[in-house]
Design a protein around this motif. Structure first.
Motif, PDB file in Angstrom:
ATOM      1  N   UNK A 562     -25.493 -72.168 -16.616  1.00  0.00           N
ATOM      2  CA  UNK A 562     -25.540 -73.536 -17.124  1.00  0.00           C
ATOM      3  C   UNK A 562     -24.138 -74.073 -17.364  1.00  0.00           C
ATOM      4  N   UNK A 563     -23.248 -73.219 -17.891  1.00  0.00           N
ATOM      5  CA  UNK A 563     -21.873 -73.635 -18.131  1.00  0.00           C
ATOM      6  C   UNK A 563     -21.146 -73.927 -16.820  1.00  0.00           C
ATOM      7  N   UNK A 564     -21.366 -73.090 -15.805  1.00  0.00           N
ATOM      8  CA  UNK A 564     -20.721 -73.317 -14.507  1.00  0.00           C
ATOM      9  C   UNK A 564     -21.200 -74.625 -13.886  1.00  0.00           C
ATOM     10  N   UNK A 565     -22.516 -74.899 -13.964  1.00  0.00           N
ATOM     11  CA  UNK A 565     -23.042 -76.148 -13.415  1.00  0.00           C
ATOM     12  C   UNK A 565     -22.459 -77.363 -14.122  1.00  0.00           C
ATOM     13  N   UNK A 566     -22.174 -77.206 -15.445  1.00  0.00           N
ATOM     14  CA  UNK A 566     -21.613 -78.324 -16.213  1.00  0.00           C
ATOM     15  C   UNK A 566     -20.088 -78.373 -16.128  1.00  0.00           C
ATOM     16  N   UNK A 567     -19.472 -77.425 -15.404  1.00  0.00           N
ATOM     17  CA  UNK A 567     -18.018 -77.408 -15.258  1.00  0.00           C
ATOM     18  C   UNK A 567     -17.284 -76.936 -16.501  1.00  0.00           C
ATOM     19  N   UNK A 602     -23.686 -78.857 -25.330  1.00  0.00           N
ATOM     20  CA  UNK A 602     -24.107 -80.244 -25.531  1.00  0.00           C
ATOM     21  C   UNK A 602     -22.921 -81.119 -25.922  1.00  0.00           C
ATOM     22  N   UNK A 603     -22.059 -80.574 -26.816  1.00  0.00           N
ATOM     23  CA  UNK A 603     -20.910 -81.356 -27.283  1.00  0.00           C
ATOM     24  C   UNK A 603     -19.879 -81.576 -26.191  1.00  0.00           C
ATOM     25  N   UNK A 604     -19.848 -80.726 -25.160  1.00  0.00           N
ATOM     26  CA  UNK A 604     -18.824 -80.800 -24.108  1.00  0.00           C
ATOM     27  C   UNK A 604     -19.262 -81.634 -22.907  1.00  0.00           C
ATOM     28  N   UNK A 605     -20.435 -82.265 -22.921  1.00  0.00           N
ATOM     29  CA  UNK A 605     -20.956 -82.949 -21.745  1.00  0.00           C
ATOM     30  C   UNK A 605     -20.091 -84.144 -21.329  1.00  0.00           C
ATOM     31  N   UNK A 606     -19.458 -84.798 -22.276  1.00  0.00           N
ATOM     32  CA  UNK A 606     -18.661 -85.986 -21.950  1.00  0.00           C
ATOM     33  C   UNK A 606     -17.156 -85.709 -21.957  1.00  0.00           C
ATOM     34  N   UNK A 607     -16.770 -84.433 -21.988  1.00  0.00           N
ATOM     35  CA  UNK A 607     -15.355 -84.065 -22.022  1.00  0.00           C
ATOM     36  C   UNK A 607     -14.854 -83.872 -20.590  1.00  0.00           C
ATOM     37  N   UNK A 608     -13.608 -84.317 -20.321  1.00  0.00           N
ATOM     38  CA  UNK A 608     -13.077 -84.276 -18.948  1.00  0.00           C
ATOM     39  C   UNK A 608     -12.829 -82.854 -18.463  1.00  0.00           C
TER      40      UNK A 608
END
Length: 715
Positions: A562-567, A602-608
C-alpha cells in the motif's frame, strides 16, 4: 549504732518535713502531690518519735515513743496506697476508708499493749520494743497495703504511656529502696540479731520521691550524681534485703547468728549487687564500644534504607507495592517483626488493615477505626510519630485512653500517621522491637518523613483518580457526541427507505444508486458499532514474551504494498533485536502498529515526497529504579496533528479526517483510542508530538521483558 539511728532518724524526719513545706508552699496545685503530703506526715511522725525513743533514758518514755512511732507507721503503707491510687487515676475510696478504720483500731490495740508489749535490752540496745500478741495483725495490715500499692504501680506501668508509665516505675523502684531500709527495724522485735542498718535509706527514699515528683533540683544534684545515688541505693537495698533474709533463715533453722557474720554477708551482697546494677551495664557499654564498627555498619545500613525509602516508593505505580515496600523496609531496618498498615477505605469510610506481617495478630485484619474516632482526631490535630513509651506531654483523656487501648490490644510500640497537612490517610502500626531498646530521635524523624511521603503519594493518587474520573466523563460526553454525529448521517438513507416502504411503494422502484447508498450506510453503522465494541471490550489476553521487532515487521509487511502504491518511502530501522522483547500479546501489538502505520499513510496522501520512518530503540529510564525500555517511533513528514486536537488525539471519536473519508472504524477516531487502550493494558506509554520541520511523531514505550518476571498471566 545508737548514734547512727539518731542521725538517720533526724535525716528521715527533716527530709519529710522539707518536702511537706515545699509542696504546701508551691503555687502549683497538684492533687497527686497533696496525697503525697499525708504519706510524708506519716513518715515524719514515725521518724520524729524514733528520735525521741533513741534519746529516752527511762523504760516508760521509751515504751511511749515506741507506741507513737508504731501508730504513725501503721498509716505509712495506707497513705502510700492512697497516693498510688491518685497517681494512677483510680478511685479507691472504699478500700482507703476501710484502711483508715482498721488503722485506727490497730492504733487502739497499740496503745493497749497488744502490738507493742513492752521494751527490753536487746543486742546492744538499751530499750528495744517487744512484739505483742497481735503484732502479726499489724504486719499483715502493713504488708497488705504495701503489696497493693506495688500492684497498682505495676498495673499502671502496663496501662499507661510515656511519663505516667515512667512515673509509676520510678515510684516502684524507690519504694523498694525505702521499705527495704525500714524493714531492717523489725528483726530485733523477734530477737533476730539483724541491726537496723537500712534506716538511713528512708531519707534517700523520701528525697528521691520528692525529686521525681517535683522534678525540682533543690539539692542541685547533677544527672550523673543522681544516677550514682540511684545505683548505690539499689545496691545497699539489695544487700540489706539479703541480710534480712539470711538472718531470718539462720534463726529459723536454729543456727547462731553473729554480728560479724551478718556484716560479712551484707558486704558480700553489696558488692554482688553493685556489680549487677553498676558493673554489668558498663561492661556491656565497653563491649559495644569495642565492637562499635560492626554495630555501626549495621545501624548505618538500616538508616540508609529508611532514608532512601521515600525515593524508592516515589517510582512505584501500584499502591499495594508502595505499602509492601514500606512494610518490608521497616521490618528489616528497625528489627521488628510486626508491622500493619491501616488505610482509609473510600467506600466504607473506615480505616482498615490493608497490609500486615504474618507475626501480627489476626485481630488487626478485622480491626476498623472510624474517621471521627478520638484516636484519628487526636492525631490529626498534631500529626507526629508517636513512640508510645516516650510520650511525656499532656494529652486529652479520651485521646490518651484510645492510645492505651490500641497499644494494649496489639502490643504496639510506635504509631506513624500517613498524612498530608491535617488529613489522615492511614496509620502505620509498629510492634515492639525484637530486642529491648529506646527509640532514637533520628528513627522517629525518619518514620515521620516516611508517613508524610506515603501520605503525599496517596494524595497524588487521589487527585489523579479524581482527574481520571473527570476525564472519563469528558470522554463519555465526547463519545456520545461522536456517536450521535457518526450515526445521524447514515441513518438518513435508512429512514428514507423506511418511509418509502411505509408509503406502500415497491422496493423495485428504488433506484440502484440509492440502494448502493443504503448498503454503504448500513455497513457504516455496523462499522461504528464494531469499533465502539472493540474500544469498550475488556479483552483478556495471555501475556508472553514478544519481540517488538517481529511485531513491527509484520505490520510493515501488511502495509508495504500500500505504501509503494501511494509513493511513500517506508523505512524500518532497529539495532538489537535481543533487547526488544516485551511481555505482551503479539496480535495486539501488531494491531497497535497497524493503526499507527495506517494513520500515517492517510496523513501522507497529499504530501509531495511522503516519507514514513519506523525506529525501534532500546533505552533506560531515569530515577532510583532504573528500567530498561524499548521505544518504537513512527515518524512521518505529513501535515502533523492539528493543534486543536493534539492533546485529545487518543480520545474516542477525535479525528482530523473529513466525514467523507470515514469508511470504517479507523476513520471515526477510534483507531488511536483503541491503540492507547492496548498500550495502557500492557503497562506502557504512548505519546505524540508535532515536529518543527513538519510531520508527526508517535512514540510507544514498553518495559523490556526480564526473565525473572512472571509471564503467562491473563489480563
Amino acid at each position: 549504732m545508737n548514734t547512727y539511728l539518731i542521725i538517720s532518724s533526724i535525716a528521715n524526719c527533716l527530709a519529710a518535713l522539707l518536702l511537706v513545706g515545699n509542696i504546701l508552699s508551691s503555687r502549683r496545685r497538684n492533687p497527686v502531690a497533696y496525697r503525697f503530703v499525708w504519706f510524708l506526715v506519716s513518715v515524719a511522725g514515725w521518724a520524729g518519735a524514733y528520735v525521741f525513743w533513741r534519746y529516752s533514758s527511762s523504760e516508760e518514755s521509751a515504751l511511749l515513743f515506741c507506741k507513737i512511732l508504731t501508730s504513725f507507721s501503721i498509716f505509712i503503707s495506707l497513705t502510700l496506697y492512697d497516693f498510688c491510687l491518685k497517681l494512677s487515676g483510680k478511685l479507691g475510696r472504699l478500700s482507703v476508708g476501710f484502711g483508715y478504720i482498721v488503722g485506727l483500731v490497730i492504733v487502739g490495740l497499740t496503745v493497749g499493749g497488744s502490738i507493742v508489749a513492752g521494751v527490753s535490752s536487746k543486742h546492744g540496745h538499751t530499750f528495744w520494743p517487744d512484739a505483742g500478741p497481735l503484732m502479726p495483725l499489724y504486719l499483715m495490715f502493713f504488708a497488705g497495703y504495701l503489696l497493693a500499692s506495688g500492684w497498682i504501680l505495676v498495673v499502671n506501668c502496663r496501662y499507661h504511656l510515656g511519663a505516667r508509665s515512667k512515673d509509676s516505675l520510678f515510684v516502684l523502684f524507690v519504694c523498694c529502696i525505702g521499705f527495704i531500709g525500714g524493714a531492717t527495724n523489725f528483726p530485733l522485735w523477734f530477737d533476730i540479731p539483724v541491726q537496723p542498718y537500712g534506716n538511713g535509706l528512708v531519707a534517700v527514699y523520701v528525697l528521691l520521691m520528692g525529686y521525681g515528683l517535683y522534678e525540682n533540683r533543690y539539692l542541685k544534684v547533677g544527672v550523673d550524681l543522681y544516677r550514682f545515688i540511684i545505683s548505690a541505693s539499689l545496691s545497699v537495698s539489695a544487700a540489706v534485703f539479703y541480710t534480712l533474709i539470711f538472718g531470718f533463715y539462720q534463726s529459723y533453722i536454729g543456727s547462731e547468728v553473729t554480728q560479724s557474720g551478718l556484716w560479712l554477708q551484707g558486704v558480700w551482697a553489696f558488692f554482688v549487687s553493685a556489680l549487677i546494677f553498676w558493673g554489668v551495664p558498663r561492661l556491656k557499654l565497653l563491649v559495644e564500644i569495642a565492637f562499635a564498627r560492626v554495630f555501626q555498619n549495621g545501624l548505618n545500613d538500616a538508616i540508609v534504607s529508611l532514608k532512601t525509602l521515600p525515593s524508592r516508593i516515589a517510582d512505584l505505580l501500584d499502591e499495594q507495592e508502595v505499602l509492601s515496600e514500606v512494610q518490608s523496609t521497616i521490618v528489616s531496618s528497625l528489627e521488628v517483626d510486626r508491622v500493619a498498615i491501616l488505610r482509609l477505605d473510600s467506600l466504607s469510610g473506615y480505616y482498615r488493615c490493608v497490609c500486615a506481617t504474618d507475626a501480627f495478630s489476626l485481630g488487626v485484619e478485622a480491626f476498623e477505626l472510624e474517621p471521627n474516632s478520638a484516636l484519628i482526631e487526636g492525631i490529626a490535630q498534631q500529626p507526629k510519630c508517636l513512640v508510645l513509651d516516650q510520650i511525656f506531654e499532656e494529652l486529652s483523656p479520651i485521646y490518651y485512653a484510645s492510645l492505651v487501648d490500641l497499644r494494649n490490644r496489639f502490643d504496639l510500640s510506635v504509631i506513624v500517621p500517613i498524612f498530608v497537612g491535617h488529613e489522615i490517610f492511614g496509620l502505620i502500626l509498629i510492634g515492639r522491637p525484637k530486642h529491648m531498646k529506646l527509640w532514637r530521635g533520628e528513627e522517629s524523624s525518619m518514620l515521620f518523613n516516611i508517613g508524610a511521603q506515603v501520605g503525599l503519594n496517596f494524595r497524588t493518587r487521589d487527585i489523579e483518580r479524581r482527574a481520571n474520573e473527570v476525564d472519563k466523563l469528558v470522554a463519555l460526553g465526547t463519545m456520545a457526541a461522536g456517536l450521535s454525529h457518526e450515526i445521524r448521517n447514515p441513518l438518513v438513507s435508512v429512514q428514507t427507505m423506511a418511509s418509502l416502504i411505509q408509503s406502500g411503494k415497491s422496493i423495485d422502484a428504488v433506484s440502484k444508486d440509492f440502494k448502493e447508498v443504503l448498503l454503504r450506510d448500513v455497513k457504516r453503522i455496523g462499522s461504528i458499532v464494531e469499533g465502539v465494541a472493540s474500544y469498550s471490550q475488556n479483552q483478556q489476553v495471555r501475556k508472553v514474551p514478544v519481540s517488538i521487532v517481529d511485531a513491527v515487521h509484520a505490520s510493515v509487511a501488511i502495509y508495504q504494498k500500500l505504501a509503494e502504491d501511494a509513493g511513500v518511502a517506508l523505512t524500518l530501522e532497529y539495532s538489537d533485536e535481543q533487547s526488544t522483547v516485551v511481555l505482551g500479546s503479539y496480535d495486539q501489538l501488531v494491531q497497535v502498529f497497524n493503526n499507527l502505520i495506517e494513520n500515517a499513510l492517510h496523513a501522507l496522501r497529499s504530501v509531495e515526497h511522503p516519507k514514513l520512518l519506523i525506529q525501534v530503540n532500546p533505552r533506560s529510564s531515569l530515577g532510583h529504579r532504573r528500567k530498561n525500555l524499548v521505544e518504537v517511533l513512527v515518524v512521518d513528514n505529513g501535515p502533523g496533528v492539528p493543534a486543536a486536537i493534539v492533546s485529545r488525539v487518543f480520545d474516542p471519536f477525535i479525528t482530523s479526517k473529513d466525514t467523507g473519508d470515514r469508511e470504517d472504524q479507523h476513520g471515526m477516531g477510534l483507531g488511536l483510542a483503541i491503540t492507547k487502550r492496548i498500550i495502557d493494558r500492557l503497562g506502557g506509554v504512548i505519546s505524540v508530538c508535532n515536529l518543527p520541520q513538519g510531520g508527526a511523531k508517535f512514540i510507544v514505550s514498553l518495559k523490556v521483558f526480564n526473565s525473572e518476571e512472571r509471564h503467562g498471566e491473563v489480563e
